[in-house]
Design a protein around this motif. Structure first.
Motif, mmCIF file in Angstrom:
data_model
loop_
_atom_site.group_PDB
_atom_site.id
_atom_site.type_symbol
_atom_site.label_atom_id
_atom_site.label_comp_id
_atom_site.label_asym_id
_atom_site.label_seq_id
_atom_site.Cartn_x
_atom_site.Cartn_y
_atom_site.Cartn_z
ATOM 1 N N THR A 235 0.860 -1.179 0.000
ATOM 2 C CA THR A 235 0.000 0.000 0.000
ATOM 3 C C THR A 235 0.897 1.230 0.000
ATOM 4 O OG1 THR A 235 -1.794 -1.125 1.189
ATOM 5 C CG2 THR A 235 -1.732 1.277 1.293
ATOM 6 N N ILE A 236 0.979 1.871 -1.169
ATOM 7 C CA ILE A 236 1.797 3.072 -1.333
ATOM 8 C C ILE A 236 0.947 4.094 -2.068
ATOM 9 C CG2 ILE A 236 3.917 4.041 -2.280
ATOM 10 C CD1 ILE A 236 5.137 1.263 -2.229
ATOM 11 N N PRO A 237 0.729 5.273 -1.504
ATOM 12 C CA PRO A 237 -0.103 6.276 -2.205
ATOM 13 C C PRO A 237 0.579 6.767 -3.474
ATOM 14 C CG PRO A 237 0.913 7.228 -0.252
ATOM 15 C CD PRO A 237 1.206 5.757 -0.199
ATOM 16 N N GLU A 238 -0.236 7.137 -4.443
ATOM 17 C CA GLU A 238 0.280 7.624 -5.714
ATOM 18 C C GLU A 238 0.574 9.111 -5.621
ATOM 19 O OE1 GLU A 238 -0.896 7.213 -10.457
ATOM 20 O OE2 GLU A 238 -2.465 7.241 -8.930
ATOM 21 N N LYS A 239 1.703 9.529 -6.168
ATOM 22 C CA LYS A 239 2.056 10.942 -6.173
ATOM 23 C C LYS A 239 1.088 11.735 -7.058
ATOM 24 C CE LYS A 239 7.007 10.308 -5.416
ATOM 25 N NZ LYS A 239 8.381 10.542 -5.954
ATOM 26 N N THR A 240 0.907 13.003 -6.705
ATOM 27 C CA THR A 240 -0.033 13.844 -7.444
ATOM 28 C C THR A 240 0.394 14.028 -8.894
ATOM 29 O OG1 THR A 240 -0.543 15.028 -5.390
ATOM 30 C CG2 THR A 240 -1.203 16.073 -7.457
ATOM 31 N N ASP A 241 1.694 14.269 -9.132
ATOM 32 C CA ASP A 241 2.141 14.468 -10.505
ATOM 33 C C ASP A 241 2.054 13.172 -11.308
ATOM 34 O OD1 ASP A 241 4.063 13.230 -9.027
ATOM 35 O OD2 ASP A 241 5.755 14.352 -9.867
ATOM 36 N N SER A 242 2.300 12.021 -10.658
ATOM 37 C CA SER A 242 2.169 10.749 -11.356
ATOM 38 C C SER A 242 0.718 10.481 -11.720
ATOM 39 C CB SER A 242 2.697 9.610 -10.486
ATOM 40 O OG SER A 242 4.056 9.796 -10.192
ATOM 41 N N GLN A 243 -0.180 10.844 -10.821
ATOM 42 C CA GLN A 243 -1.601 10.662 -11.110
ATOM 43 C C GLN A 243 -2.044 11.560 -12.258
ATOM 44 O OE1 GLN A 243 -4.141 11.680 -7.837
ATOM 45 N NE2 GLN A 243 -5.920 10.666 -8.689
ATOM 46 N N ALA A 244 -1.577 12.806 -12.274
ATOM 47 C CA ALA A 244 -1.949 13.718 -13.358
ATOM 48 C C ALA A 244 -1.396 13.232 -14.690
ATOM 49 C CB ALA A 244 -1.434 15.124 -13.043
ATOM 50 N N ALA A 245 -0.162 12.731 -14.703
ATOM 51 C CA ALA A 245 0.419 12.223 -15.943
ATOM 52 C C ALA A 245 -0.335 11.003 -16.444
ATOM 53 C CB ALA A 245 1.891 11.881 -15.719
ATOM 54 N N LYS A 249 -2.760 10.648 -20.124
ATOM 55 C CA LYS A 249 -2.578 9.622 -21.148
ATOM 56 C C LYS A 249 -3.855 8.874 -21.476
ATOM 57 C CE LYS A 249 2.259 8.736 -19.936
ATOM 58 N NZ LYS A 249 3.231 7.713 -19.441
ATOM 59 N N GLY A 250 -4.867 9.072 -20.663
ATOM 60 C CA GLY A 250 -6.131 8.395 -20.926
ATOM 61 C C GLY A 250 -6.015 6.886 -20.761
ATOM 62 N N ARG A 251 -6.489 6.146 -21.743
ATOM 63 C CA ARG A 251 -6.429 4.688 -21.664
ATOM 64 C C ARG A 251 -4.993 4.167 -21.628
ATOM 65 N NH1 ARG A 251 -11.047 2.641 -25.994
ATOM 66 N NH2 ARG A 251 -12.869 3.558 -24.926
ATOM 67 N N ARG A 252 -4.098 4.889 -22.301
ATOM 68 C CA ARG A 252 -2.703 4.446 -22.320
ATOM 69 C C ARG A 252 -2.021 4.597 -20.960
ATOM 70 N NH1 ARG A 252 0.294 7.547 -24.700
ATOM 71 N NH2 ARG A 252 -1.086 9.330 -25.125
ATOM 72 N N GLY A 253 -2.652 5.369 -20.080
ATOM 73 C CA GLY A 253 -2.055 5.568 -18.764
ATOM 74 C C GLY A 253 -2.230 4.400 -17.821
ATOM 75 N N GLY A 254 -3.122 3.472 -18.169
ATOM 76 C CA GLY A 254 -3.332 2.310 -17.325
ATOM 77 C C GLY A 254 -4.210 2.600 -16.121
ATOM 78 N N ARG A 255 -4.407 1.565 -15.311
ATOM 79 C CA ARG A 255 -5.249 1.705 -14.124
ATOM 80 C C ARG A 255 -4.437 2.246 -12.955
ATOM 81 N NH1 ARG A 255 -7.729 -4.221 -13.685
ATOM 82 N NH2 ARG A 255 -5.518 -4.671 -14.115
#
Length: 309
Positions: A235-245, A249-255
């Motif tokens: 369990t590691i939270p996702e960084k804000t900039d990683s989430q925005a990136a 990317k839409g579908r290419r960004g993955g889940r």
């Protein structure tokens, strides 16, 4: 018996795993007295020369601590304490990982690089490296600054960093010493690879936790890939900039990566472990010049926690 000395029960647990005497001038005389002196220094942070007379000669105690830090005796004692707890089912394998900054005293700077020739000293498992060999073999990797002794220079002076993992009952499982400028994620694999709890009976040492919790400093592809490769739930939270990136990317960004909010709340166990470790003043402020000696000091403080909790 002084405050903080080993009790009879604690001594009985450690005695079978201590180096045996080599028969030379009583060099290994009275391990218990030496350990009490080392623990007194770890707890109070006094200079070695200011140890109480009841502890014995300060130079003998310092040399014992230096040699045990170099040849792995402190680490071996810690693993035996962990093995006993694991055999009794007392280790919570839902672990957490985090570092802590350790401010270095001015006495920690200035470690010599032109060390004297190696002194011939033998321990339980054969010849123990001398001063110059110890400095090369026991030096922590990636220490940075001050000749790689786990120190780095900042505007506030020399600082070091202690990366560690802790079980769910606030006890250290592994310790790594690095320079204060090192990013947290660079030591992530080293901390997890150092987890090694032996079995009292047959079987391989346990090295894989049930789950892991860490903060955003470890939220990168390399750390997550390492955990997936070893099959460790995390369990590691996702960084804000990683989430925005990822969203751009839409579908290419993955889940998005999975995140258990309730499990993340238990990450405070590693913070509480750091708090207990820094009750030892020799660990809260580093005065040891050599990185491997400071790691031995941290391991001795961790051993006390395992013996008394």
């Amino acid at each position: 018996m002084g405050r903080g000395d080993l009790s009879d029960a604690e001594w009985e647990r450690l005695q079978p795993f201590l180096p045996v005497s080599n028969g030379r001038c009583g060099r290994w005389r009275d391990h218990r007295q030496a350990i009490d002196g080392i623990l007194h220094r770890v707890r109070t942070g006094v200079q070695w020369r200011d140890l109480p007379d009841r502890c014995g000669p300060w130079k003998m105690i310092y040399e014992r601590h230096r040699l045990w830090s170099a040849d792995g005796t402190w680490e071996r004692l810690l693993r035996q304490a962990q093995a006993a707890a694991d055999a009794a089912g007392e280790i919570d394998w839902d672990i957490a990982v985090d570092p802590t900054i350790v401010r270095a005293h001015q006495h920690a700077a200035g470690a010599r690089t032109d060390l004297p020739p190696a002194s011939r000293q033998r321990g339980r498992h054969g010849r123990t490296p001398g001063r110059n060999a110890v400095a090369e073999l026991a030096r922590p990797p990636g220490g940075g600054g001050a000749g790689g002794e786990g120190l780095s220079r900042s505007r506030g002076g020399f600082t070091g960093k202690l990366d560690l993992s802790a079980d769910g009952r606030c006890r250290p499982l592994s310790l790594v010493v690095t320079g204060g400028q090192r990013a947290d994620c660079t030591q992530f694999e080293a901390v997890l690879e150092k987890i090694r709890v032996p079995r009292l009976g047959p079987g391989r040492p346990r090295r894989k936790p049930n789950s892991l919790a860490a903060d955003k400093a470890y939220s990168n592809g390399r750390c997550r890939e390492y955990l997936r490769r070893r099959g460790i739930r995390h369990t590691i939270p996702e960084k804000t900039d990683s989430q925005a990136a990822r969203l751009r990317k839409g579908r290419r960004g993955g889940r998005p990566p999975s995140f258990d909010e309730d499990r993340y709340k238990e990450r405070n166990t590693v913070e509480r472990t750091i708090n207990m470790l820094k009750q030892s003043r020799a660990l809260a402020t580093r005065c040891d010049k050599r990185g491997y000696v400071f790691l031995g000091t941290a391991t001795a403080a961790a051993l006390v926690i395992w013996l008394r909790t």
